[in-house]
Design a protein around this motif. Structure first.
Motif, mmCIF file in Angstrom:
data_model
loop_
_atom_site.group_PDB
_atom_site.id
_atom_site.type_symbol
_atom_site.label_atom_id
_atom_site.label_comp_id
_atom_site.label_asym_id
_atom_site.label_seq_id
_atom_site.Cartn_x
_atom_site.Cartn_y
_atom_site.Cartn_z
ATOM 1 N N TYR A 75 14.977 -16.072 -35.525
ATOM 2 C CA TYR A 75 15.702 -16.811 -36.556
ATOM 3 C C TYR A 75 16.707 -17.726 -35.873
ATOM 4 C CZ TYR A 75 19.083 -17.616 -40.313
ATOM 5 O OH TYR A 75 19.941 -18.189 -41.202
ATOM 6 N N LEU A 76 16.546 -19.037 -36.064
ATOM 7 C CA LEU A 76 17.397 -20.054 -35.431
ATOM 8 C C LEU A 76 17.453 -19.867 -33.917
ATOM 9 C CD1 LEU A 76 20.313 -20.414 -37.997
ATOM 10 C CD2 LEU A 76 18.275 -21.836 -37.744
ATOM 11 N N GLY A 77 16.307 -19.531 -33.330
ATOM 12 C CA GLY A 77 16.184 -19.435 -31.886
ATOM 13 C C GLY A 77 16.609 -18.122 -31.280
ATOM 14 N N LYS A 78 17.086 -17.203 -32.117
ATOM 15 C CA LYS A 78 17.534 -15.911 -31.610
ATOM 16 C C LYS A 78 16.577 -14.814 -32.040
ATOM 17 C CE LYS A 78 21.569 -12.833 -31.558
ATOM 18 N NZ LYS A 78 22.958 -12.622 -32.042
ATOM 19 N N ARG A 79 16.286 -13.904 -31.132
ATOM 20 C CA ARG A 79 15.356 -12.816 -31.415
ATOM 21 C C ARG A 79 16.054 -11.673 -32.146
ATOM 22 N NH1 ARG A 79 14.296 -7.932 -29.680
ATOM 23 N NH2 ARG A 79 12.177 -7.109 -29.616
ATOM 24 N N TYR A 80 15.436 -11.216 -33.226
ATOM 25 C CA TYR A 80 15.945 -10.085 -33.991
ATOM 26 C C TYR A 80 14.853 -9.045 -34.179
ATOM 27 C CZ TYR A 80 19.938 -12.978 -35.423
ATOM 28 O OH TYR A 80 21.070 -13.766 -35.438
ATOM 29 N N ASP A 81 15.273 -7.806 -34.325
ATOM 30 C CA ASP A 81 14.381 -6.757 -34.795
ATOM 31 C C ASP A 81 14.620 -6.616 -36.292
ATOM 32 O OD1 ASP A 81 13.158 -6.050 -32.384
ATOM 33 O OD2 ASP A 81 14.868 -4.818 -31.808
ATOM 34 N N ILE A 82 13.549 -6.772 -37.068
ATOM 35 C CA ILE A 82 13.656 -6.588 -38.512
ATOM 36 C C ILE A 82 13.502 -5.103 -38.799
ATOM 37 C CG2 ILE A 82 12.758 -7.192 -40.769
ATOM 38 C CD1 ILE A 82 13.606 -9.663 -39.505
ATOM 39 N N VAL A 83 14.479 -4.502 -39.445
ATOM 40 C CA VAL A 83 14.446 -3.085 -39.782
ATOM 41 C C VAL A 83 14.258 -2.959 -41.293
ATOM 42 C CG1 VAL A 83 15.664 -0.887 -39.693
ATOM 43 C CG2 VAL A 83 15.960 -2.548 -37.842
ATOM 44 N N PHE A 84 13.096 -2.466 -41.700
ATOM 45 C CA PHE A 84 12.786 -2.297 -43.119
ATOM 46 C C PHE A 84 13.071 -0.857 -43.548
ATOM 47 C CE2 PHE A 84 9.829 -5.747 -41.866
ATOM 48 C CZ PHE A 84 10.206 -6.709 -42.793
ATOM 49 N N SER A 85 13.801 -0.721 -44.632
ATOM 50 C CA SER A 85 14.060 0.603 -45.188
ATOM 51 C C SER A 85 14.523 0.464 -46.631
ATOM 52 C CB SER A 85 15.119 1.348 -44.378
ATOM 53 O OG SER A 85 15.469 2.563 -45.017
ATOM 54 N N ASP A 86 14.096 1.383 -47.496
ATOM 55 C CA ASP A 86 14.475 1.302 -48.906
ATOM 56 C C ASP A 86 15.924 1.714 -49.148
ATOM 57 O OD1 ASP A 86 14.354 4.001 -48.520
ATOM 58 O OD2 ASP A 86 12.734 4.373 -49.945
ATOM 59 N N ILE A 87 16.645 2.101 -48.114
ATOM 60 C CA ILE A 87 18.059 2.467 -48.303
ATOM 61 C C ILE A 87 18.963 1.230 -48.287
ATOM 62 C CG2 ILE A 87 17.667 4.681 -47.159
ATOM 63 C CD1 ILE A 87 19.340 3.595 -44.815
ATOM 64 N N PHE A 88 18.424 0.086 -47.855
ATOM 65 C CA PHE A 88 19.237 -1.127 -47.764
ATOM 66 C C PHE A 88 19.169 -1.883 -49.089
ATOM 67 C CE2 PHE A 88 17.647 -0.812 -43.209
ATOM 68 C CZ PHE A 88 18.748 -0.084 -42.798
ATOM 69 N N ASN A 89 20.315 -2.068 -49.710
ATOM 70 C CA ASN A 89 20.373 -2.781 -50.984
ATOM 71 C C ASN A 89 20.604 -4.272 -50.812
ATOM 72 O OD1 ASN A 89 20.031 -0.422 -52.566
ATOM 73 N ND2 ASN A 89 22.193 0.092 -52.263
ATOM 74 N N SER A 90 21.019 -4.686 -49.616
ATOM 75 C CA SER A 90 21.263 -6.100 -49.355
ATOM 76 C C SER A 90 20.938 -6.410 -47.897
ATOM 77 C CB SER A 90 22.726 -6.455 -49.649
ATOM 78 O OG SER A 90 23.597 -5.695 -48.826
ATOM 79 N N ILE A 91 20.821 -7.691 -47.595
ATOM 80 C CA ILE A 91 20.549 -8.139 -46.228
ATOM 81 C C ILE A 91 21.797 -7.939 -45.371
ATOM 82 C CG2 ILE A 91 20.070 -10.124 -44.763
ATOM 83 C CD1 ILE A 91 17.623 -9.500 -46.167
ATOM 84 N N ASP A 92 21.595 -7.383 -44.186
ATOM 85 C CA ASP A 92 22.698 -7.210 -43.244
ATOM 86 C C ASP A 92 22.226 -7.676 -41.875
ATOM 87 O OD1 ASP A 92 25.006 -6.547 -41.936
ATOM 88 O OD2 ASP A 92 24.572 -4.398 -41.824
ATOM 89 N N VAL A 93 22.848 -8.722 -41.354
ATOM 90 C CA VAL A 93 22.514 -9.258 -40.035
ATOM 91 C C VAL A 93 23.644 -8.879 -39.086
ATOM 92 C CG1 VAL A 93 21.973 -11.312 -38.681
ATOM 93 C CG2 VAL A 93 21.289 -11.180 -41.093
ATOM 94 N N SER A 94 23.341 -8.033 -38.116
ATOM 95 C CA SER A 94 24.364 -7.618 -37.156
ATOM 96 C C SER A 94 23.717 -7.365 -35.807
ATOM 97 C CB SER A 94 25.088 -6.360 -37.644
ATOM 98 O OG SER A 94 24.186 -5.298 -37.834
ATOM 99 N N ASP A 95 24.442 -7.767 -34.769
ATOM 100 C CA ASP A 95 23.939 -7.676 -33.399
ATOM 101 C C ASP A 95 22.582 -8.387 -33.322
ATOM 102 O OD1 ASP A 95 26.188 -6.198 -32.649
ATOM 103 O OD2 ASP A 95 25.265 -4.335 -33.310
ATOM 104 N N ASN A 96 21.540 -7.681 -32.911
ATOM 105 C CA ASN A 96 20.212 -8.286 -32.806
ATOM 106 C C ASN A 96 19.240 -7.706 -33.826
ATOM 107 O OD1 ASN A 96 20.842 -9.983 -30.570
ATOM 108 N ND2 ASN A 96 20.722 -8.204 -29.227
ATOM 109 N N LYS A 97 19.783 -7.261 -34.949
ATOM 110 C CA LYS A 97 18.948 -6.653 -35.980
ATOM 111 C C LYS A 97 19.211 -7.268 -37.343
ATOM 112 C CE LYS A 97 18.620 -2.125 -33.685
ATOM 113 N NZ LYS A 97 17.197 -2.201 -33.366
ATOM 114 N N ILE A 98 18.159 -7.322 -38.158
ATOM 115 C CA ILE A 98 18.275 -7.708 -39.555
ATOM 116 C C ILE A 98 17.819 -6.509 -40.376
ATOM 117 C CG2 ILE A 98 17.465 -9.239 -41.385
ATOM 118 C CD1 ILE A 98 17.067 -11.410 -39.325
ATOM 119 N N TYR A 99 18.740 -5.946 -41.143
ATOM 120 C CA TYR A 99 18.431 -4.778 -41.967
ATOM 121 C C TYR A 99 18.103 -5.267 -43.376
ATOM 122 C CZ TYR A 99 20.860 -2.380 -38.158
ATOM 123 O OH TYR A 99 21.249 -1.922 -36.933
#
Length: 211
Positions: A75-99
Motif C-alpha cells: 500500500y503506497l509502496g510499503k509492504r504490509y501483512d493483512i491480518v483478517f479476523s472477525d474480532i476487528f470492527n474497524s480498519i487498524d493500520v499499525s507498524d507493518n500490519k493492516i488489521y
C-alpha cells in the motif's frame, strides 16, 4: 503494566492519540492495546481495565481460538501483512500490519483511499501543469494492461486501481503521463520530452511499473 488472566500475564500497550474517548482492543499478538489522549491518567486507565475485565477475558479467548489468516499486501509502496479476523470492527493500520475484519471491508477501505489519494494527486499535478488543458474528470478502474488512460474526447483520465500499491511519485508519474497526452496524443519523442519536463526520472519509474 500487565493484565492477568488464567495465570497468564498479557502486556498492555498505551497509545496516546488525538482522540476524545478511550478505546480498548486485543490483537492477534495477545497484547491489550488502549488508545487514549495524552491527558488520561494511569488511574483512569486502570479503571477502564477493571470495568472491562470480563470483556477483555472474552477478547483474549476469542483471539486465542480464532484462526487468523495473513496475506502480503503493498500500500503506497510499503509492504504490509493483512491480518483478517472477525474480532476487528474497524480498519487498524499499525507498524507493518493492516488489521481488518474481512476482504470486503478491506476493499471498501481501499476504494475510499483510492478516491481520496488519486484525486488529491491529480489536483496537485494539474496545478503544477503549465500548459493549458481542459477540466479533467477522474475515473478509477482495474485494468490488466494499462496503468492509465487519457480520453481526449470526454476529458477523462482513468487510473488503474492497482496503483494504490505504489509510491506517490509513481502515481504522479502516471498522472503526468496521461495529462501530457492532452498536449501530445501519441508517444512521440516530443511526448516523452514533455513527460520528462515534469518527471525527470520517468524512465526509472516506468521500469518499476514494468517489473
Amino acid at each position: 503494566m500487565c493484565f492477568e488472566y488464567n495465570n497468564n500475564k498479557y502486556e498492555i500497550i498505551i497509545e496516546k492519540k488525538k482522540i476524545k474517548n478511550m478505546y480498548l482492543k486485543v490483537k492477534e499478538d495477545l497484547k491489550i492495546y488502549i488508545s487514549c489522549n495524552r491527558f488520561v491518567t494511569s488511574r483512569q486507565i486502570e479503571k477502564l481495565i477493571n470495568d472491562n475485565y470480563d470483556a477483555i477475558c472474552k477478547m483474549i479467548d476469542r483471539q486465542a481460538k480464532n484462526k487468523i489468516k495473513s496475506s502480503e499486501f503493498y500500500y503506497l509502496g510499503k509492504r504490509y501483512d493483512i491480518v483478517f479476523s472477525d474480532i476487528f470492527n474497524s480498519i487498524d493500520v499499525s507498524d507493518n500490519k493492516i488489521y481488518v475484519k474481512d476482504k470486503n471491508t478491506l476493499e471498501k477501505w481501499l476504494n475510499n483511499q483510492m478516491k481520496l489519494i488519486f484525486k488529491e494527486e491529480l489536483d496537485k499535478c494539474i496545478n503544477n501543469f503549465q500548459e493549458k488543458i481542459p477540466k479533467v474528470n477522474l475515473k478509477i478502474r482495474n485494468m490488466k494492461t494499462r496503468w492509465g488512460v487519457c480520453n481526449r474526447s470526454n476529458n477523462n483520465v482513468t487510473l488503474n486501481s492497482n496503483l494504490i500499491r505504489y509510491e506517490i511519485n509513481i502515481i504522479d508519474y502516471v498522472i503526468y503521463h496521461e495529462l501530457s497526452h492532452f498536449i501530445h496524443p501519441n508517444h512521440s519523442t516530443s511526448f516523452w520530452k514533455h513527460v520528462e519536463k515534469y518527471v525527470p526520472n520517468y524512465k526509472i519509474l516506468r521500469n518499476r511499473l514494468k517489473n
